[in-house]
Design an enzyme around this catalytic site. Structure first.
Site, short mmCIF file in Angstrom:
data_model
loop_
_atom_site.label_atom_id
_atom_site.label_comp_id
_atom_site.label_asym_id
_atom_site.label_seq_id
_atom_site.Cartn_x
_atom_site.Cartn_y
_atom_site.Cartn_z
N ASN A 187 0.86 -1.18 0.00
CA ASN A 187 0.00 0.00 0.00
C ASN A 187 0.89 1.23 0.00
OD1 ASN A 187 -1.82 2.04 0.48
ND2 ASN A 187 -2.21 1.48 2.62
N LYS A 239 0.07 4.23 -0.24
CA LYS A 239 -0.62 5.40 0.32
C LYS A 239 -0.47 6.61 -0.63
CE LYS A 239 0.41 3.51 4.80
NZ LYS A 239 0.19 3.64 6.23
N HIS A 273 -9.37 0.79 4.93
CA HIS A 273 -8.09 1.02 5.62
C HIS A 273 -8.33 1.94 6.80
CE1 HIS A 273 -4.00 2.38 6.41
NE2 HIS A 273 -3.60 1.30 5.75
N GLU A 275 -6.82 4.41 7.85
CA GLU A 275 -6.69 5.84 7.56
C GLU A 275 -7.96 6.37 6.89
OE1 GLU A 275 -2.96 5.49 5.48
OE2 GLU A 275 -2.00 4.96 7.37
N GLU A 303 -4.97 -5.23 10.79
CA GLU A 303 -4.01 -4.16 10.97
C GLU A 303 -4.32 -3.39 12.25
OE1 GLU A 303 -2.13 -3.03 6.97
OE2 GLU A 303 -3.85 -1.75 7.27
N GLY A 309 2.55 2.31 10.65
CA GLY A 309 3.45 3.45 10.46
C GLY A 309 4.16 3.90 11.72
N SER A 328 3.72 -2.02 10.32
CA SER A 328 5.17 -1.95 10.50
C SER A 328 5.89 -3.25 10.14
CB SER A 328 5.51 -1.50 11.93
OG SER A 328 5.01 -0.19 12.18
C1 PEP Z 1 -0.63 0.08 5.97
O1 PEP Z 1 -0.67 1.22 5.53
O2 PEP Z 1 -1.55 -0.71 5.70
C2 PEP Z 1 0.49 -0.31 6.81
C3 PEP Z 1 0.47 -1.49 7.36
O3 PEP Z 1 1.50 0.60 6.95
P1 PEP Z 1 2.96 0.33 7.60
O4 PEP Z 1 3.47 -0.95 7.00
O5 PEP Z 1 3.77 1.52 7.19
O6 PEP Z 1 2.78 0.22 9.06
#
Ligand code: PEP
Length: 252
Positions: free
Chosen positions: A9, A11, A94, A96, A166, A172, A213
């Site tokens: 992803n 973003k 997601h 976000e 997640e 992040g 992460s």
């Molecule tokens: C994500 O945006 O779905 C995500 C898991 O981000 P990150 O790997 O940066 O934590």
């Protein structure tokens, strides 16, 4: 036997020119890795450029979002049929999107129904916030998000759904969950919620990913867990070596 699945992803990162560079740098290495379904999810503006480079590569293309209506007066939105012209996959719900754009379980559900209608493979994200985690609400939150988000599709389509667990506190932040903890959430909360909707067979067939992460250094810990079928990767999916390392560790 569930085929491992890793999606990147991106973003809101990478211009069209930068997308061409990153896809070109990654695709030759990713093509060499078999036994895993690989998907890149650049921003909408870059999908056409990525599509041109990925055609015939065996690497899938996904959108990060879409609207549920087929067309009409929804300024700034992208319809499922438009996504389908370029993509086989779409990320839905997601955290976000939920946190910054007011996406509710009902909205995620409408988008899932649209994904079914247009033949897109949805990657549905669920996960608890830090506050919910600290007050022991993980089971309640992921069960609700899974039940309300995933309900109402056909028995044929259900096994195609991909779920990404997640935890919001891990996204992040550099603070990943542990393989063991992620496995518990997937095995004891998410798969049972799917089984309630579509039966045990579908619950065992659906791929459930971990996201939050994930890096080349910690991916193996997650992939070694029996109920973790892959990863949804944010930050590390923008780095060629890291992402290739993650994908190569996921293969069956
Ligand atoms: C994500 O945006 O779905 C995500 C898991 O981000 P990150 O790997 O940066 O934590």
């Amino acid at each position: 036997m569930r085929t491992p699945f890793v999606a990147g992803n991106w973003k809101m990162n990478k211009t069209i020119a930068e997308t061409r560079d990153l896809v070109s740098a990654m695709s030759s290495k990713l093509r060499e890795i078999s036994g895993v379904e690989k998907v890149l999810c650049p921003p909408f503006m870059s999908l056409a450029a990525a599509f041109a480079l990925l055609e015939g590569s065996g690497i899938g293309l996904g959108a990060q979002n879409m609207h549920w209506e087929e067309k009409g007066a929804f300024t700034g939105e992208v319809a499922p049929g438009m996504v389908k012209e370029l993509c086989g996959y779409v990320i839905l719900g997601h955290s976000e999107r939920r946190a910054y754009f007011g996406e509710t379980d009902e909205i995620v559900h409408r988008k899932l129904i649209a994904a079914q209608k247009f033949g897109l493979t949805p990657i549905v994200c669920v996960g608890e916030t830090l506050e919910q985690y600290e007050s022991n609400q993980t089971r309640e939150v992921v069960t609700r998000q899974t039940s309300l988000g995933l309900k109402g599709v056909s028995a044929e389509f259900a096994p195609r759904i991909v779920v990404a667990y997640e935890p919001v506190w891990a996204i992040g932040t550099g603070r990943a969950s542990t393989g063991e903890a992620a496995n518990v959430v997937i095995k004891d909360f998410i798969r049972p919620a799917i089984a309630e909707l579509y039966g045990e067979q579908a619950a065992q067939a659906i791929r459930v990913l971990y996201g939050g992460s994930v890096t080349g250094a910690n991916a193996a810990e997650f992939f070694s867990q029996p109920d973790v079928d892959g990863a949804l990767v944010g930050g590390a999916s923008l780095k060629v070596d890291d992402f290739v390392q993650i994908v190569s560790q996921s293969k069956s």
